[in-house]
Write an enzyme that holds these catalytic residues in place. Structure first.
Site, PDB file in Angstrom:
ATOM      1  N   CYS A   2      60.052  76.624  25.701  1.00  0.00           N
ATOM      2  CA  CYS A   2      61.390  76.430  26.289  1.00  0.00           C
ATOM      3  C   CYS A   2      61.593  77.393  27.467  1.00  0.00           C
ATOM      4  CB  CYS A   2      62.477  76.583  25.228  1.00  0.00           C
ATOM      5  SG  CYS A   2      63.051  78.266  24.938  1.00  0.00           S
ATOM      6  N   HIS A  44      61.767  82.782  19.402  1.00  0.00           N
ATOM      7  CA  HIS A  44      62.498  81.521  19.553  1.00  0.00           C
ATOM      8  C   HIS A  44      63.264  81.166  18.281  1.00  0.00           C
ATOM      9  CE1 HIS A  44      63.385  77.585  21.377  1.00  0.00           C
ATOM     10  NE2 HIS A  44      63.454  77.213  20.104  1.00  0.00           N
ATOM     11  N   GLY A  88      77.924  71.587  23.278  1.00  0.00           N
ATOM     12  CA  GLY A  88      77.521  71.619  24.683  1.00  0.00           C
ATOM     13  C   GLY A  88      76.314  72.488  24.953  1.00  0.00           C
ATOM     14  N   HIS A  93      67.549  77.372  22.812  1.00  0.00           N
ATOM     15  CA  HIS A  93      67.071  78.708  22.418  1.00  0.00           C
ATOM     16  C   HIS A  93      68.344  79.519  22.271  1.00  0.00           C
ATOM     17  CE1 HIS A  93      63.947  82.160  23.035  1.00  0.00           C
ATOM     18  NE2 HIS A  93      65.112  82.741  22.740  1.00  0.00           N
ATOM     19  N   HIS A  95      71.437  81.612  22.412  1.00  0.00           N
ATOM     20  CA  HIS A  95      71.908  82.573  23.409  1.00  0.00           C
ATOM     21  C   HIS A  95      73.403  82.758  23.245  1.00  0.00           C
ATOM     22  CE1 HIS A  95      71.894  78.524  25.145  1.00  0.00           C
ATOM     23  NE2 HIS A  95      72.971  78.863  25.847  1.00  0.00           N
ATOM     24  N   HIS A  97      76.686  83.743  25.439  1.00  0.00           N
ATOM     25  CA  HIS A  97      77.236  83.945  26.776  1.00  0.00           C
ATOM     26  C   HIS A  97      78.199  85.121  26.682  1.00  0.00           C
ATOM     27  CE1 HIS A  97      76.201  79.869  28.506  1.00  0.00           C
ATOM     28  NE2 HIS A  97      76.126  79.583  27.218  1.00  0.00           N
TER      29      HIS A  97
HETATM   30  P1  AMP Z   1      74.237  76.354  27.222  1.00  0.00           P
HETATM   31  O1  AMP Z   1      74.923  75.190  27.847  1.00  0.00           O
HETATM   32  O2  AMP Z   1      75.103  77.110  26.264  1.00  0.00           O
HETATM   33  O3  AMP Z   1      72.917  75.941  26.592  1.00  0.00           O
HETATM   34  O4  AMP Z   1      73.955  77.380  28.379  1.00  0.00           O
HETATM   35  C1  AMP Z   1      72.749  77.463  29.073  1.00  0.00           C
HETATM   36  C2  AMP Z   1      72.972  78.432  30.208  1.00  0.00           C
HETATM   37  O5  AMP Z   1      71.708  78.813  30.710  1.00  0.00           O
HETATM   38  C3  AMP Z   1      73.780  77.857  31.374  1.00  0.00           C
HETATM   39  O6  AMP Z   1      74.947  78.658  31.581  1.00  0.00           O
HETATM   40  C4  AMP Z   1      72.804  77.944  32.549  1.00  0.00           C
HETATM   41  O7  AMP Z   1      73.447  78.260  33.765  1.00  0.00           O
HETATM   42  C5  AMP Z   1      71.853  79.039  32.091  1.00  0.00           C
HETATM   43  N1  AMP Z   1      70.515  78.989  32.679  1.00  0.00           N
HETATM   44  C6  AMP Z   1      69.687  77.931  32.720  1.00  0.00           C
HETATM   45  N2  AMP Z   1      68.515  78.275  33.293  1.00  0.00           N
HETATM   46  C7  AMP Z   1      68.628  79.585  33.612  1.00  0.00           C
HETATM   47  C8  AMP Z   1      67.751  80.534  34.233  1.00  0.00           C
HETATM   48  N3  AMP Z   1      66.513  80.206  34.649  1.00  0.00           N
HETATM   49  N4  AMP Z   1      68.186  81.802  34.404  1.00  0.00           N
HETATM   50  C9  AMP Z   1      69.420  82.154  33.991  1.00  0.00           C
HETATM   51  N5  AMP Z   1      70.283  81.314  33.391  1.00  0.00           N
HETATM   52  C10 AMP Z   1      69.899  80.047  33.210  1.00  0.00           C
END
Ligand code: AMP
Length: 118
Positions: A2, A44, A88, A93, A95, A97
């Protein structure tokens, strides 16, 4: 593999805020607030649904350290984990925010599709 595992492996560059052997915090590529950082476990884990108490227990002080480094620990912030389709979640993976650096409002559910749960 991923996209966040590739960030952990440094196959994809990221703007790192803090990193240790278990966790990584880096700036979101598409920030939704003046401060928008993602905190992930290096191992992961698909989502918050799969995290165990041991990992969460270690992740909590790491997140606290990140908020202090970012200077938002006292002004306040929002910690969000999107889970699954309705949550959403785009990147599968786990995370968190970390959003801050401004007064955040709570008005973004108006366009949500309601479901007849009740
Ligand atoms: P989610 O919708 O909760 O899965 O959030 C995924 C987040 O990952 C989004 O806010 C994207 O802007 C962020 N994102 C995706 N690719 C990258 C990347 N290469 N570096 C930093 N953030 C990323």
């Amino acid at each position: 593999m991923c996209i966040f595992c590739k960030i952990v492996n440094k196959e994809i560059p990221s703007n790192v805020v803090l990193e240790n052997s278990d966790f990584m915090a880096f700036h979101d590529i598409n920030p939704k607030a003046p401060v928008h950082v993602l905190v992930i476990p290096k191992t992961h884990v698909d989502s918050f649904n799969e995290i165990n108490g041991d990992l969460m227990g270690k992740m909590t002080p790491f997140i606290h350290e990140v908020t202090t480094l970012l200077g938002i620990n006292e002004s306040g912030y929002r910690l969000i984990s999107n889970i699954g389709e309705d949550g959403g979640q785009e990147v599968k993976h786990l995370h968190f925010h970390l959003l801050g650096g401004a007064k955040l409002y709570w008005g973004h559910f108006a366009d949500a599709d309601s479901k007849d749960f009740f």
